[in-house]
Design a protein around this motif. Sequence first.
Motif, mmCIF file in Angstrom:
data_model
loop_
_atom_site.group_PDB
_atom_site.id
_atom_site.type_symbol
_atom_site.label_atom_id
_atom_site.label_comp_id
_atom_site.label_asym_id
_atom_site.label_seq_id
_atom_site.Cartn_x
_atom_site.Cartn_y
_atom_site.Cartn_z
ATOM 1 N N ARG A 1 0.837 -1.212 0.000
ATOM 2 C CA ARG A 1 0.000 0.000 0.000
ATOM 3 C C ARG A 1 0.871 1.261 0.000
ATOM 4 N NH1 ARG A 1 -5.280 -0.944 -0.131
ATOM 5 N NH2 ARG A 1 -6.142 -2.794 0.890
ATOM 6 N N GLN A 2 1.984 1.229 0.729
ATOM 7 C CA GLN A 2 2.915 2.365 0.689
ATOM 8 C C GLN A 2 3.444 2.564 -0.732
ATOM 9 O OE1 GLN A 2 6.031 1.659 3.574
ATOM 10 N NE2 GLN A 2 4.673 2.065 5.324
ATOM 11 N N GLY A 3 3.745 1.445 -1.388
ATOM 12 C CA GLY A 3 4.249 1.503 -2.764
ATOM 13 C C GLY A 3 3.228 2.140 -3.695
ATOM 14 N N ILE A 4 1.968 1.765 -3.515
ATOM 15 C CA ILE A 4 0.907 2.327 -4.364
ATOM 16 C C ILE A 4 0.763 3.833 -4.090
ATOM 17 C CG2 ILE A 4 -1.579 2.245 -4.819
ATOM 18 C CD1 ILE A 4 -1.328 -0.852 -4.269
ATOM 19 N N GLU A 5 0.890 4.219 -2.813
ATOM 20 C CA GLU A 5 0.851 5.663 -2.479
ATOM 21 C C GLU A 5 1.999 6.396 -3.175
ATOM 22 O OE1 GLU A 5 0.784 6.660 1.709
ATOM 23 O OE2 GLU A 5 -0.764 5.155 2.053
ATOM 24 N N THR A 6 3.149 5.759 -3.225
ATOM 25 C CA THR A 6 4.312 6.374 -3.889
ATOM 26 C C THR A 6 3.998 6.637 -5.361
ATOM 27 O OG1 THR A 6 5.788 5.204 -2.398
ATOM 28 C CG2 THR A 6 6.778 6.068 -4.416
#
Lengths: 488, 113
Positions: free
Chosen positions: A281-286
Motif C-alpha cells: 500500500r505504501q508503494g501504491i501511495e508512492t
Amino acid sequence: MECLLDASLSFVADRLAAREVSSVELIRACLDRIDATPTLNTFITIDEDGARRGALAADDRRAHGRALSRIDGVPIALKDLLMTAGLRTTAASKMLANYVPPYDGAMAERLRAQGAIMLGKTNCDEFAMGSSNEHSAFGPVRNPWDETRVAGGSSGGSAAAVAAGQVFAALGTDTGGSIRQPAALTGVVGLKPTYGRVSRFGVIAFASSLDQVGPFGRTAKDVAHVMQAIAGFDERDSTSADVPVPDYLSEIDGGIEGLKVGVPTEYFGEGLDPDVETLVRQGIETLGHAGAEIVPISLPHTRYALSTYYVICTAEASSNLARYDGVRYGHRASSEHELRRMYAASRSEGFGDEVKRRIVLGTYVLSSGYYDAYYAQAQKVRTLIRRDFESAFKHVDVIATPTSPSTAFRLGDKTTDPLSMYMADVCTLAVNLAGIPGLSTPAGLAADGLPVGLQLLGPWFEEGRLLRVAHAFEQATGHADRRPTIKA
Amino acid sequence: MTISRDEVRRIARLAHLEYPRVQDDQGHWSEPEAVCFDEQALDRLATELGRILDHVRDLQAVDVRDVPPTRHGVELPSRWRPDEAKPSIDRDAGLSGAPVRIGDAVAVPKIVE
C-alpha cells in the motif's frame, strides 16, 4: 571488481562499452562469487569453459568496434528448462539428469546472437512445478537474504543468482508466477511477458497454454535490455505473436504522470501478511505521489483463479509429460524387460513426488466422467477471469497488487502440504490464465528483513508500460538498490 | 472429497506411472517395487488429491452458461508457414539422447514374444 557484481546490468554494459572492464574479467568475478556462495545452490550446470571462450570473443569484438549489442559480453544465466546445444538441460529432474540437447532453443539462440555470455543453467523446481524451489532433484535453492528461507519458485535459481550478484541477469519461465514470486522473495525485478511475446521454441513444456519465458534483473532497465534481446515473433512456436516489439529503453523514462493505477480489492483480503500489505500500500501511495491516479477496482472472479489454474495446468502437464517414457531420451529403468512395465518403471523412477502428484491430478481431471466437471468447466471460468481484466483495462492503465502473500517462508514449511504450497502463488496465477504481462518490483523490506514485491499488471503486449512504471517506482523509492549481504 | 486407493491406482495406471503386477504360469506375482506405489504412498496421494479436489470443487458453483472456453491467454489464429524443406537435426544428433541405441535405431524391449 567485486563491487561491480552488485551493480546493475546497465551500469556494467556502459563499463564494457567504455572498455573500462572486460568480459573476461566479469566472467572471472561471477565465477568467483558463485564459488564463494555454494550453499545457495543456484546452478545445476556451470559452463566455465564455454563462458571463458565467449568472453574472449566478446572482448575481441569490442576491441575491433564490432560489439553485437549492449549486452555483448555480459554474463547471463538460463533456467535449466531452456534448451542449450551441447550443454546439459535437466529440468531439475532425475528424468533428464544426463540430457544434452542437440539444438539451441530460441532463448539460447537469441542471447548468443546478441553476444551475451551464458554462464550456466540455474536450479528450479522439477519441470517448473513448485513455488519454493524445494522440488528439485538437485536440492533446494536458498534465499541470499536468509539461507534458512526459500528463494521462491519455480525459477528460484535464476532469481537468487541475480540477487546474490552471481550474474547480471537471468531468464526464467512463468506458468503461474514462477518469475514474479521468486523475484519478490529475493528482491529483484522479474517480468512475465504477454503470452506469445517471447518464443517457447526449445522450452521444456509444463503447461503450454500458460508457459512464458521472461527476464530477471536488478532494475527495470536491466530487464528492458534483456527483453529487447528475447522478445519477438518466432515461426517455430505456433503460439508466438506476430506483434511488433517496441524499443523498451526509449520509453522507460517517460514517467507516470496521469497514469491510472487500478487497485483490486480482491488482492488485499484474507491470507495476506499485514507487513506485506503495508509495504504494498505504501508503494501504491508512492505511485500516486509520482503523478499516477489511484483507482479502486474489482476483479470479481479472482477467487476462482487458484482452482482454475490447478485444473488446467495439471491437465496440460499430464499430457506434456507423457513424452517421457524412457524410449528416445531421458531416464530408462534398467530393471524392466517388458515395454509397458519399462514405461511405468522409467516414469516412476524418473519423476519426483510433486510431478507425479500433478500428473495423477491432471490425468484425473481429463479422465472419462470428470472432464466436463473439472477441465471443461475450468476453461470457461478462465474466460470469466480474462474478461475481468478486459473490463478493468477499459478504465485503468495498469493494476497494482502484492506479488506474494508473504515474505520468503522457511525451507520445509510447506513441503508436506501441497495445497498450502499452491497458495503461495495466489496473487500471480490469474495473470497467466488471462495471458497478460506482469512484473514484480522490490517494494522494500518487511520487519523480518526480507524483501516484498509490488506486482504491476498491464494490458496484452504492454510490457513497456510496466517497465516504465517500475522504473519510475525505483527512482522514487530506491528499493531496487538494496542487496543482500553476501558472506563471500 | 474422498478418493479411494483403487481410484488413485486406476489413474496412476492411466498415466503410466504404475503397471499392474502380473502373475506368471506358476502363479508367482511379479516384483512390485519399481512399478507400483506402495500402500502408504497410495494412501498419502489419495489424501492429498482429495484435499485438492475439495478445493477445486468451488468451480462447480460458477455460472458458465453461454461462456465459451479459453484455451490460450491470447487467442491467435492458426497460421500456415511455407511448405518448404529445411535442414533438420541429423540422425546421430537426434539419437544422441537415446538410452539404448542399436545402429540407427532406438532399442526398446520387445513387444511381441
